[in-house]
Scaffold this active site. Structure first.
Site, PDB file in Angstrom:
ATOM      1  N   ARG A  69     138.397  31.511  38.425  1.00 55.50           N
ATOM      2  CA  ARG A  69     139.856  32.035  39.073  1.00 55.50           C
ATOM      3  C   ARG A  69     140.256  31.109  40.097  1.00 55.50           C
ATOM      4  O   ARG A  69     141.437  31.322  40.502  1.00 55.50           O
ATOM      5  CB  ARG A  69     139.814  33.587  39.479  1.00 55.50           C
ATOM      6  CG  ARG A  69     138.834  33.670  40.751  1.00 55.50           C
ATOM      7  CD  ARG A  69     138.911  34.978  41.262  1.00 55.50           C
ATOM      8  NE  ARG A  69     138.253  36.023  40.377  1.00 55.50           N
ATOM      9  CZ  ARG A  69     138.685  37.306  40.029  1.00 55.50           C
ATOM     10  NH1 ARG A  69     139.722  37.701  40.699  1.00 55.50           N
ATOM     11  NH2 ARG A  69     137.970  38.064  39.142  1.00 55.50           N
ATOM     12  N   LYS A 176     118.914  35.322  32.219  1.00 54.96           N
ATOM     13  CA  LYS A 176     118.322  36.501  32.183  1.00 54.96           C
ATOM     14  C   LYS A 176     119.251  37.220  33.540  1.00 54.96           C
ATOM     15  O   LYS A 176     119.697  36.831  34.372  1.00 54.96           O
ATOM     16  CB  LYS A 176     116.822  36.438  32.546  1.00 54.96           C
ATOM     17  CG  LYS A 176     116.541  35.869  33.890  1.00 54.96           C
ATOM     18  CD  LYS A 176     115.139  36.048  34.312  1.00 54.96           C
ATOM     19  CE  LYS A 176     114.583  35.651  35.813  1.00 54.96           C
ATOM     20  NZ  LYS A 176     115.106  36.656  36.479  1.00 54.96           N
ATOM     21  N   HIS A 206     114.161  29.714  32.365  1.00 53.85           N
ATOM     22  CA  HIS A 206     113.888  28.160  33.267  1.00 53.85           C
ATOM     23  C   HIS A 206     112.428  27.972  33.348  1.00 53.85           C
ATOM     24  O   HIS A 206     111.810  26.893  33.364  1.00 53.85           O
ATOM     25  CB  HIS A 206     114.465  28.111  34.576  1.00 53.85           C
ATOM     26  CG  HIS A 206     114.051  29.001  35.685  1.00 53.85           C
ATOM     27  ND1 HIS A 206     114.259  30.174  36.030  1.00 53.85           N
ATOM     28  CD2 HIS A 206     113.134  28.751  36.760  1.00 53.85           C
ATOM     29  CE1 HIS A 206     113.497  30.690  36.956  1.00 53.85           C
ATOM     30  NE2 HIS A 206     113.018  29.772  37.298  1.00 53.85           N
ATOM     31  N   LYS A 210     109.530  24.170  32.417  1.00 54.30           N
ATOM     32  CA  LYS A 210     108.675  23.572  33.490  1.00 54.30           C
ATOM     33  C   LYS A 210     107.418  22.849  32.784  1.00 54.30           C
ATOM     34  O   LYS A 210     107.047  23.215  31.729  1.00 54.30           O
ATOM     35  CB  LYS A 210     108.000  24.589  34.339  1.00 54.30           C
ATOM     36  CG  LYS A 210     109.110  24.997  35.285  1.00 54.30           C
ATOM     37  CD  LYS A 210     108.278  25.923  36.367  1.00 54.30           C
ATOM     38  CE  LYS A 210     109.324  26.490  37.464  1.00 54.30           C
ATOM     39  NZ  LYS A 210     109.741  25.386  38.167  1.00 54.30           N
ATOM     40  N   GLU A 244     105.779  34.715  45.570  1.00 54.80           N
ATOM     41  CA  GLU A 244     106.963  34.328  46.538  1.00 54.80           C
ATOM     42  C   GLU A 244     106.638  34.431  47.839  1.00 54.80           C
ATOM     43  O   GLU A 244     106.143  35.661  48.249  1.00 54.80           O
ATOM     44  CB  GLU A 244     108.213  34.645  46.034  1.00 54.80           C
ATOM     45  CG  GLU A 244     108.719  34.507  44.667  1.00 54.80           C
ATOM     46  CD  GLU A 244     109.919  34.731  44.317  1.00 54.80           C
ATOM     47  OE1 GLU A 244     111.029  34.341  44.543  1.00 54.80           O
ATOM     48  OE2 GLU A 244     110.124  35.984  43.527  1.00 54.80           O
ATOM     49  N   HIS A 268     109.342  36.110  32.620  1.00 54.34           N
ATOM     50  CA  HIS A 268     108.590  34.788  32.898  1.00 54.34           C
ATOM     51  C   HIS A 268     107.117  35.055  32.479  1.00 54.34           C
ATOM     52  O   HIS A 268     106.435  34.183  31.859  1.00 54.34           O
ATOM     53  CB  HIS A 268     108.348  34.605  34.403  1.00 54.34           C
ATOM     54  CG  HIS A 268     109.985  34.166  34.760  1.00 54.34           C
ATOM     55  ND1 HIS A 268     110.906  33.564  34.070  1.00 54.34           N
ATOM     56  CD2 HIS A 268     110.493  34.265  36.042  1.00 54.34           C
ATOM     57  CE1 HIS A 268     111.829  33.287  34.756  1.00 54.34           C
ATOM     58  NE2 HIS A 268     111.782  33.742  36.172  1.00 54.34           N
ATOM     59  N   LYS A 366     106.957  39.370  46.220  1.00 57.01           N
ATOM     60  CA  LYS A 366     107.758  38.748  47.436  1.00 57.01           C
ATOM     61  C   LYS A 366     107.223  39.143  48.737  1.00 57.01           C
ATOM     62  O   LYS A 366     106.223  39.877  48.721  1.00 57.01           O
ATOM     63  CB  LYS A 366     109.161  39.167  47.524  1.00 57.01           C
ATOM     64  CG  LYS A 366     109.822  39.031  46.198  1.00 57.01           C
ATOM     65  CD  LYS A 366     111.446  39.281  46.528  1.00 57.01           C
ATOM     66  CE  LYS A 366     112.443  38.653  45.120  1.00 57.01           C
ATOM     67  NZ  LYS A 366     112.230  37.378  45.012  1.00 57.01           N
TER      68      LYS A 366
END
Length: 514
Positions: A69, A176, A206, A210, A244, A268, A366
């Site tokens: 936009r 996703k 993704h 790899k 993570e 994944h 996480k």
């Protein structure tokens, strides 16, 4: 040159068709990105397209079109792309490559509900077909929230952009999440397939781009060494981990209500399981690979009772390295009553002759101890008949560990005698590292995946059946968690809640500490 409609596989004329090591070059085409102002486009997509150009894998007349936009001219968008390339590209900046790429950069202003914007897009693409020779071959990359998919797809259909003429192709790329559960995934697939036939739909995961994930296939099927022991006779269990060390930061609004299981396990980790457990395909033809993955996912189910075979948690305040960090419920955008998990672990079984009785443990979280993604195939203990207990008390189980990130490679853990006059056996590691074994750095996942889209090669993209089977596996866990209770709190910087440790301890096993 082959027919662009059957794959746009325009090949270097110096290339020997029998030599599969030489990469294919995309044929005449363009990429249209919806959502060009988002992080994904600026940090991954634009740099990946430049890197492909830098490696000589894009056609001379390639075009990149942004749709948003913003009140931008073509030059304004080109400046945005240039900034993204200089900040995030993997390969060195070369002015001549940029000059060639920038000649095909265009911008179309409009909103997703704006008929005029899509009419302008159609006119822009038709002009590029004439001026740049893009041949009517266009890929539409939906780097947008899933809620916007239906309106954009409807506009592409209404404007005629989704329907190619003879000898041309049109493809759509979807990020996703692919739905919220099985029912929503089926509905989303219907919406997409009403506009784009399934063979023209590319669902980006993704992780599948790899290098190390693709190396699973080479490791398993190019080496006689591993195949005889890749089964329930020798394998005790398999652990697939994506950890993570970061929290949510500013993503609280997006993440609340989704959680770790939907965000990571459904796509994944279940894809990594499929590559690990699948049978050898007849060939690496995309259809053959997808067939074997679908077989594995069809045979996979969660182990019950779910109170004992699953675990979930939310990170609490703690220390990440030397820095104090807040807990999830103190993050901006999160309700104090939120039951969204930031840690999820589940136990699966693959009901095939090869894997019967072997548990597959999948976990993600996480604010864990470090950032790592790995697949650990843990083997059964040897009888140790010639050894007494003191000789092997420091010996663990043999394991083959495939490291997906950050230090891509493979580690083999086995027992070796400790130097000295006595007989003592201790674990040692044999390590293969991509960075040390090969001089060329691995391409970013998005480079490989975008090139496959332009070539029409769907090997690394989940199809409808894979998406729906993944939700069928995960849905019972999500329904069980939603039925009551709250996620267990775990300290930031650790390795998850106590319930996850107990989940493996019940069978005499323990999680690896990467």
């Amino acid at each position: 040159m082959t027919d662009s409609a059957s794959g746009a596989d325009w090949v270097n004329p110096l290339r020997d068709e029998r030599d599969k090591r030489v990469p294919h070059i995309a044929g005449p085409c363009s990429v249209v990105i919806f959502g060009v102002t988002g992080d994904l486009a600026t940090k991954k997509l634009m740099p990946a397209i430049y890197d492909l150009g830098n490696r000589g894998l894009l056609p001379p007349g390639f075009a990149l079109i942004g749709f948003a936009r913003r009140d931008w001219e073509h030059e304004d968008f080109a400046a945005i792309v240039l900034e993204a390339v200089k900040k995030h590209a993997r390969t060195p900046f070369r002015q001549e490559v940029w000059d060639r790429l920038s000649e095909g950069i265009r911008f179309v202003q409009g909103t997703f509900e704006d008929d005029a914007g899509f009419e302008n897009l159609a006119t822009t693409l038709a002009t590029l077909d004439e001026e740049r020779g893009t041949g009517g071959n266009h890929a539409f990359y939906l780097s947008i929230p899933p809620g916007a998919f239906p309106v954009v797809l409807e506009q592409l259909s209404k404007s005629g952009l989704a329907k190619p003429a003879d000898g041309q192709w049109r493809r759509v790329v979807i990020e996703k999440p692919f739905g919220h559960d099985l029912a929503s995934a089926k509905e989303l697939n219907k919406v997409v397939n009403r506009v784009f036939p399934e063979h023209t739909v590319f669902r980006i995961d993704h992780y599948l781009g790899k290098e190390t994930v693709q190396n699973i296939l080479a490791l398993r099927f190019a080496n006689q060494l591993f195949d005889p022991i890749w089964n329930a006779h020798y394998v005790d269990h398999v652990q697939i981990t994506m950890a993570e060390d970061i929290g949510l930061g500013g993503r609280g609004g997006y993440y609340d209500g989704i959680g770790a299981a939907r965000d990571v396990i459904q796509n994944h980790l279940l894809q990594l399981l499929a590559f690990t457990a699948m049978e050898e395909p007849i060939s690496f033809n995309p259809a053959e690979l997808q067939t074997e993955k679908i077989k594995v996912l069809s045979a996979t189910k969660v182990v019950e009772p779910l109170d004992e075979t699953t675990a979930r948690g939310q990170y609490a305040a703690g220390w990440q390295g030397s820095e104090p960090v807040v807990g999830l419920l103190q993050e901006e955008g999160f309700s104090k009553e939120s039951t969204t998990e930031t840690y999820a672990a589940i136990t699966l079984e693959v009901d095939t002759r090869r894997w019967a009785g072997v548990p597959f443990y999948l976990r993600t979280g996480k604010r864990l101890g470090r950032r790592v993604t790995e697949i650990a195939v843990v083997f059964k203990r040897a009888p140790h008949l010639p050894f007494d207990q003191t000789m092997t008390e420091e010996l663990g189980q043999n394991a083959l560990v495939i490291r997906v990130q950050p230090d891509e490679g493979v580690t083999l853990r086995f027992g070796s005698k400790v130097p000295g006059s006595g007989m003592e056996v201790r674990d040692v590691n044999m390590d293969f590292s991509y960075g040390e074994a090969f001089t060329e750095s691995s391409p970013e996942a998005y480079e490989r995946l975008i090139l496959d889209v332009l070539l029409g090669v769907p090997s690394l993209f989940p199809v409808n059946a894979e998406v729906e089977l993944s939700w069928r596996i995960l849905d019972p866990v999500l329904e069980h968690w939603a039925a009551g209770g709250s996620p267990e709190q775990y300290e930031s910087g650790g390795w998850g809640p106590d319930s996850a440790t107990e989940m493996l301890a019940r069978t005499g096993r323990e999680w690896r500490r990467p």
